[in-house]
Scaffold this motif. Structure first.
Motif, PDB file in Angstrom:
ATOM      1  N   HIS A  98       7.807  11.393  -0.790  1.00 44.07           N
ATOM      2  CA  HIS A  98       7.525  10.164  -0.024  1.00 44.07           C
ATOM      3  C   HIS A  98       7.255  10.522   1.432  1.00 44.07           C
ATOM      4  N   ASN A  99       6.254   9.863   1.988  1.00 41.14           N
ATOM      5  CA  ASN A  99       5.843  10.172   3.358  1.00 41.14           C
ATOM      6  C   ASN A  99       6.934   9.919   4.395  1.00 41.14           C
ATOM      7  N   LEU A 100       7.791   8.895   4.201  1.00 47.72           N
ATOM      8  CA  LEU A 100       8.836   8.612   5.187  1.00 47.72           C
ATOM      9  C   LEU A 100       9.796   9.779   5.351  1.00 47.72           C
ATOM     10  N   LEU A 101      10.047  10.500   4.285  1.00 42.05           N
ATOM     11  CA  LEU A 101      10.957  11.634   4.340  1.00 42.05           C
ATOM     12  C   LEU A 101      10.415  12.719   5.252  1.00 42.05           C
ATOM     13  N   TRP A 102       9.120  12.962   5.169  1.00 40.67           N
ATOM     14  CA  TRP A 102       8.482  13.956   6.035  1.00 40.67           C
ATOM     15  C   TRP A 102       8.427  13.468   7.478  1.00 40.67           C
ATOM     16  N   THR A 179       0.610  14.899   4.414  1.00 43.76           N
ATOM     17  CA  THR A 179      -0.209  15.506   3.357  1.00 43.76           C
ATOM     18  C   THR A 179      -0.482  16.968   3.650  1.00 43.76           C
ATOM     19  N   LYS A 180      -0.968  17.245   4.837  1.00 45.08           N
ATOM     20  CA  LYS A 180      -1.287  18.623   5.201  1.00 45.08           C
ATOM     21  C   LYS A 180      -0.022  19.473   5.311  1.00 45.08           C
ATOM     22  N   LEU A 197      -2.132  13.975  -5.879  1.00 40.95           N
ATOM     23  CA  LEU A 197      -2.149  13.364  -4.557  1.00 40.95           C
ATOM     24  C   LEU A 197      -1.737  11.900  -4.537  1.00 40.95           C
ATOM     25  N   TYR A 198      -2.043  11.160  -5.602  1.00 43.33           N
ATOM     26  CA  TYR A 198      -1.837   9.705  -5.504  1.00 43.33           C
ATOM     27  C   TYR A 198      -1.606   9.133  -6.891  1.00 43.33           C
ATOM     28  N   ASN A 199      -0.419   8.588  -7.135  1.00 47.65           N
ATOM     29  CA  ASN A 199      -0.109   7.993  -8.433  1.00 47.65           C
ATOM     30  C   ASN A 199      -0.704   6.593  -8.556  1.00 47.65           C
ATOM     31  N   THR A 215      -9.652   8.399  -0.372  1.00 46.64           N
ATOM     32  CA  THR A 215     -10.694   9.345   0.055  1.00 46.64           C
ATOM     33  C   THR A 215     -10.158  10.293   1.116  1.00 46.64           C
ATOM     34  N   LYS A 216      -9.448   9.752   2.105  1.00 44.21           N
ATOM     35  CA  LYS A 216      -8.891  10.582   3.170  1.00 44.21           C
ATOM     36  C   LYS A 216      -7.869  11.580   2.634  1.00 44.21           C
ATOM     37  N   THR A 217      -7.089  11.150   1.642  1.00 45.27           N
ATOM     38  CA  THR A 217      -6.074  12.041   1.090  1.00 45.27           C
ATOM     39  C   THR A 217      -6.718  13.263   0.454  1.00 45.27           C
TER      40      THR A 217
END
Length: 375
Positions: A98-102, A179-180, A197-199, A215-217
């Motif tokens: 999850h992005n919040l964790l990063w 992501t990176k 990348l995306y579920n 697309t950006k991902t």
């Protein structure tokens, strides 16, 4: 006035035609540099064993946040439950981040990911990580997570990044960094087998709304150039997302909760891509998607098979999506999952099929950590 009305009508018809064309006959999707050729993908797949596993969340976590946050990261349960998977011959797990964790604590998150990978490696299990997800709850926050709602499937599962950020590109800097950053940290780690990348990006009614971020991902991931394949799974018939996914995935992944005959049809259609195929979600007993019927189909076509759910727990995925049981009593037929937390299994027949098809018929026969018991 009459001529003006006719002109206005013509203009509206033309505008409507353009809208229909834009939405139903979209231009070709962007293809980002670095995508593997079919030959490269096949060479990678030839080095893998037949991939059989599950989507994994430890039974003590209700969602991705509870699984990975420092105060609730449960390495003891993770170790025990990945042992259950190893015991039936599974060799891959699909695991959600999850992005919040990063964004909250990238260094701590990386350390816990590495700890998780060390545990999985001891059990001879490779990991496919999932970065974003369009499913279930749209409101969430770090910190203590809610308790499960009795009898409700995935009552506490959360989306990533959620609708507000999905529709606000000004907030995407953190998503790009995530992501990176997470891919770069493990871009050449042999314990990681692939990046999903995306579920189900178009789930929750997102449809065309998700296309810019999806697309950006792909673009962000391609910049990193990991040694593992990049993919997004197709799950419905949304043309624009499927075209983008097929044009940019190194390997083909998909979800299928249909009966075996329809699963076989789906696989035969996907074979036309000329790329390796992995099903990253299947097995819903009340929909006739079972180990006994579907796993032989996957083996027949050498398609990887990752079912939903390993151990009954706080995610409540033994309950069906559309059949809540507010009483919280255990359903007679489990929707997903294989084990109870103590290691006993929902069905000894199922486990026997998994063991046989993975080439591990002797596993569990003398097991001291698991008990075979029908419900």
């Amino acid at each position: 006035m009459k001529n003006l009305s006719i002109s206005l009508l013509v203009a509206l018809v033309l505008l409507g035609s353009f809208w229909l064309w834009k939405h139903f006959y979209p231009t070709k999707p962007t293809v980002f540099a670095g995508r593997w050729t079919p030959e490269q993908a096949k060479a990678w797949y030839a080095k893998q064993p037949w991939l059989v596993g599950a989507n994994f969340t430890p039974s003590t976590a209700i969602n991705q946040l509870e699984m990975w946050q420092a105060d609730s990261f449960d390495s003891v349960t993770i170790d025990r439950e990945l042992g259950y998977a190893e015991g039936v011959g599974m060799n891959v797990m699909r695991v959600f981040l999850h992005n919040l964790l990063w964004e909250n604590d990238a260094e701590g998150f990386k350390k816990r990911i590495d700890q998780f990978l060390r545990i999985a490696d001891r059990h001879k299990i490779k990991i496919m990580f999932v970065l974003f997800d369009s499913c279930w709850n749209d409101e969430f926050a770090l910190g203590k997570q809610p308790t499960p709602k009795p009898g409700i499937h995935n009552s506490g599962w959360v989306r990533a990044p959620g609708t507000k950020r999905l529709k606000d590109p000004s907030t995407w800097h953190g998503l790009e960094s995530y992501t990176k950053g997470v891919i770069s940290a493990f871009a050449h780690d042999p314990r990681v087998i692939a990046w999903d990348l995306y579920n189900e990006p178009t789930n929750s009614g997102y449809m065309d709304d998700v296309m810019p971020l999806l697309t950006k991902t792909f673009e962000w991931a391609r910049v990193v150039r990991p040694s593992q394949p990049i993919t997004v799974g197709s799950w419905n018939d949304h043309r624009r997302s499927n075209d983008l996914i097929r044009a940019n995935s190194d390997i083909i992944t998909f979800h299928d909760y249909q009966e075996a005959s329809k699963l076989e049809e789906a696989i035969e259609d996907l074979q036309k891509t000329g790329r390796p195929i992995i099903c990253t979600e299947y097995m819903a007993r009340t929909r006739n998607s079972t180990f006994q019927t579907c796993l032989p189909v996957f083996k027949k076509y050498n398609v990887g098979a990752i079912n939903w759910g390993l151990v009954k727990g706080k995610t409540n995925t033994v309950y069906a999506w559309d059949a809540p049981m507010p009483s919280g009593e255990e359903p007679k037929i489990w929707f997903h999952d294989i084990f109870r937390p103590d290691g006993s299994v929902y069905s000894s027949e199922e486990v026997a099929v998994i063991r046989q098809l993975t080439g591990n018929p002797s596993l569990l026969t003398e097991s001291k950590t698991m008990k075979l018991a029908n419900p």
